[in-house]
Design a protein around this motif. Sequence first.
Motif, mmCIF file in Angstrom:
data_model
loop_
_atom_site.group_PDB
_atom_site.id
_atom_site.type_symbol
_atom_site.label_atom_id
_atom_site.label_comp_id
_atom_site.label_asym_id
_atom_site.label_seq_id
_atom_site.Cartn_x
_atom_site.Cartn_y
_atom_site.Cartn_z
ATOM 1 N N HIS A 76 0.833 -1.214 0.000
ATOM 2 C CA HIS A 76 0.000 0.000 0.000
ATOM 3 C C HIS A 76 0.859 1.251 0.000
ATOM 4 N N LYS A 77 1.867 1.221 -0.884
ATOM 5 C CA LYS A 77 2.779 2.356 -0.979
ATOM 6 C C LYS A 77 3.037 2.736 -2.431
ATOM 7 N N ASN A 78 3.555 3.929 -2.616
ATOM 8 C CA ASN A 78 3.986 4.426 -3.924
ATOM 9 C C ASN A 78 5.209 3.643 -4.401
ATOM 10 N N ALA A 79 5.682 3.957 -5.625
ATOM 11 C CA ALA A 79 6.764 3.179 -6.242
ATOM 12 C C ALA A 79 8.028 3.132 -5.368
ATOM 13 N N ILE A 80 8.419 4.266 -4.801
ATOM 14 C CA ILE A 80 9.636 4.285 -3.986
ATOM 15 C C ILE A 80 9.359 3.663 -2.613
ATOM 16 N N GLY A 81 8.251 4.067 -1.995
ATOM 17 C CA GLY A 81 7.902 3.576 -0.666
ATOM 18 C C GLY A 81 7.745 2.063 -0.631
ATOM 19 N N ALA A 82 7.241 1.482 -1.722
ATOM 20 C CA ALA A 82 7.042 0.032 -1.758
ATOM 21 C C ALA A 82 8.376 -0.681 -1.576
ATOM 22 N N PHE A 83 9.410 -0.227 -2.300
ATOM 23 C CA PHE A 83 10.719 -0.877 -2.183
ATOM 24 C C PHE A 83 11.362 -0.585 -0.825
ATOM 25 N N LYS A 84 11.130 0.629 -0.295
ATOM 26 C CA LYS A 84 11.677 0.962 1.032
ATOM 27 C C LYS A 84 11.068 0.069 2.104
ATOM 28 N N ASP A 85 9.779 -0.217 1.938
ATOM 29 C CA ASP A 85 9.079 -1.082 2.887
ATOM 30 C C ASP A 85 9.574 -2.515 2.815
ATOM 31 N N LEU A 327 0.458 8.624 -15.018
ATOM 32 C CA LEU A 327 1.856 9.068 -14.975
ATOM 33 C C LEU A 327 2.043 10.109 -13.886
ATOM 34 N N LEU A 328 1.111 11.058 -13.807
ATOM 35 C CA LEU A 328 1.220 12.089 -12.769
ATOM 36 C C LEU A 328 1.025 11.476 -11.386
ATOM 37 N N GLU A 329 0.124 10.488 -11.295
ATOM 38 C CA GLU A 329 -0.157 9.865 -9.996
ATOM 39 C C GLU A 329 1.099 9.191 -9.415
ATOM 40 N N VAL A 330 1.941 8.620 -10.281
ATOM 41 C CA VAL A 330 3.169 7.978 -9.785
ATOM 42 C C VAL A 330 4.013 8.992 -9.014
ATOM 43 N N VAL A 331 4.153 10.180 -9.559
ATOM 44 C CA VAL A 331 4.982 11.198 -8.915
ATOM 45 C C VAL A 331 4.265 11.780 -7.690
ATOM 46 N N VAL A 332 2.975 12.077 -7.842
ATOM 47 C CA VAL A 332 2.216 12.696 -6.748
ATOM 48 C C VAL A 332 2.119 11.735 -5.555
ATOM 49 N N ALA A 333 1.856 10.451 -5.817
ATOM 50 C CA ALA A 333 1.734 9.478 -4.720
ATOM 51 C C ALA A 333 3.029 9.431 -3.909
ATOM 52 N N TRP A 334 4.154 9.577 -4.600
ATOM 53 C CA TRP A 334 5.447 9.561 -3.897
ATOM 54 C C TRP A 334 5.564 10.747 -2.935
ATOM 55 N N VAL A 335 5.318 11.974 -3.408
ATOM 56 C CA VAL A 335 5.485 13.114 -2.497
ATOM 57 C C VAL A 335 4.411 13.142 -1.417
ATOM 58 N N VAL A 336 3.213 12.620 -1.731
ATOM 59 C CA VAL A 336 2.160 12.587 -0.708
ATOM 60 C C VAL A 336 2.544 11.575 0.391
ATOM 61 N N ASP A 337 2.954 10.364 -0.026
ATOM 62 C CA ASP A 337 3.294 9.308 0.951
ATOM 63 C C ASP A 337 4.567 9.625 1.723
ATOM 64 N N GLU A 338 5.614 9.976 0.983
ATOM 65 C CA GLU A 338 6.945 10.032 1.594
ATOM 66 C C GLU A 338 7.286 11.415 2.136
ATOM 67 N N LYS A 339 6.771 12.446 1.499
ATOM 68 C CA LYS A 339 7.141 13.805 1.907
ATOM 69 C C LYS A 339 6.007 14.487 2.663
ATOM 70 N N GLY A 340 4.883 13.794 2.781
ATOM 71 C CA GLY A 340 3.775 14.343 3.546
ATOM 72 C C GLY A 340 3.094 15.556 2.919
ATOM 73 N N TRP A 341 3.273 15.758 1.613
ATOM 74 C CA TRP A 341 2.604 16.887 0.959
ATOM 75 C C TRP A 341 1.114 16.639 0.898
ATOM 76 N N ASN A 342 0.377 17.725 0.825
ATOM 77 C CA ASN A 342 -1.044 17.598 0.594
ATOM 78 C C ASN A 342 -1.271 17.355 -0.903
ATOM 79 N N ARG A 343 -2.254 16.505 -1.238
ATOM 80 C CA ARG A 343 -2.439 16.055 -2.616
ATOM 81 C C ARG A 343 -2.664 17.194 -3.603
ATOM 82 N N LYS A 344 -3.469 18.177 -3.196
ATOM 83 C CA LYS A 344 -3.770 19.292 -4.110
ATOM 84 C C LYS A 344 -2.508 20.069 -4.451
#
Length: 450
Positions: A76-85, A327-344
């Motif tokens: 249940h993680k983005n592309a980077i977070g999945a491998f970190k997990d 394509l955009l979701e891959v990048v956005v999911a990463w900053v939302v999950d890992e960097k705690g940004w707000n989605r908007k």
Amino acid sequence: ESKTLSDVPQREQWGSRVAFILAAAGSAVGLGNIWRFPYVVGTNGGAAFVIIYLVVIFLIGYPMMITEMSLGQKTHKNAIGAFKDLAPGTPWWITGALGVLAGFVILSFYSVVAGWALAYFFKTLGGSLGVGTDFVGTFVGHITNPGVTVMWHGIFMIITLGVIAAGVVKGIERTVKFLMPALFILLLALVVRSMTLPGAGAGIAFYLTPNFKELTPQSILGAVGQAFFTLSLGMGCMITYGSYLGDKEEISDNAAWVVGLDTAVALLAGFAIFPAVFALGFDPGSGAGLAFITLPGVFAAMPGGTIFGAAFFLLLAVAALTSAISLLEVVVAWVVDEKGWNRKKASIIIGVLIFIVGIPATISMNEVNFQMFGMPFFDVLDIFQESILLPLGGLLTAIYAGHIYTAKRLREDVARNKSKIQLGEWFDGLIKYLVPLGIAVVMVMGWVDI
Ligand code: PHE
Ligand code: NA
């Protein structure tokens, strides 16, 4: 202030199985099917290439699709977070980072072509592409007009970031549930129109009669590259979409649906295009210009051409949009999950950055001639994703899943939920040996070629 568990927003989940299939198929079905596949077939000997392509889809594409979706669902993680997990404290996260980079790079030129499609939709509807038009001149004039192409690229990026800002369910899911059925209807209407034109038989024959003499080692390379691109594989896109799946959702049937729908659309795009191209006496081997130079000529000469031409470019734009959002979701999911940004905020900032990177690609075909390594910047981005980012991402994912995580464990994860398709030991053999070897050989051959 302290946060309790209930303050932490829950990760979104797809509303239904169909929503997931449509979203993943929406990602897969795109310019790769309708713009790229037919011209690659047209320049690689028709049916002979199609046969190789189908083998690659089956042996490499399907196992990779299962692998990516399953790793996403598991973490249940983005592309980077999945491998970190999965592999904490190791450099495996770099595999996901290549994917995030690929999302950025691909979208910045994908949106440029999508912008051409939007512009051509209005050109066709407005009747400015009638018989006697200089189609080459019109296309060259369009893509070398920076003001116009940057504007359409911008409009397309605003729509894309708007969908992603709205979220997984309210944005992505709502959009694909409406657009994917529309896409299938438009495509079927075009297939019927094309196949019923007098003289369509020659195009059908070209498409269905294998001409193995035109196949080269490059064709095999092309088939593998096309398979990754068309299925949105090798860049964490299906990891990201899989991460919004509930734990009870099964994977192997869903993956088969997505691969099947993508393949069906690519094959149908051939039936929409080749019969018409031959019936009206055009050449199918014109390369990347097939959709924007040859087809407008075909539509101009065809009864009801304005409507069918507009339908075609709308189809292209819709297919591009449901891929662009992934394509955009891959990048956005990463900053939302890992960097705690707000989605908007994430959607707007990253969307604007991608718009800016795309500008040199947009204007690389005009007088300003933005070049790098002696090629238009647009081609640099495309070659970078095709020969490095996607194959390397796919290779590392397959090695990780097959040998480190282990294919057996992955198979057990998938077997936890009931499905019609059961993964046997054949799956281990494919993901451990055939997939990585196949990718490695093709990637190195590609480098030698460049
Ligand atoms: N699969 C899309 C197409 O065929 C392109 C794409 C590649 C989308 C990678 C997402 C990720 O056009
Ligand atoms: Na595709």
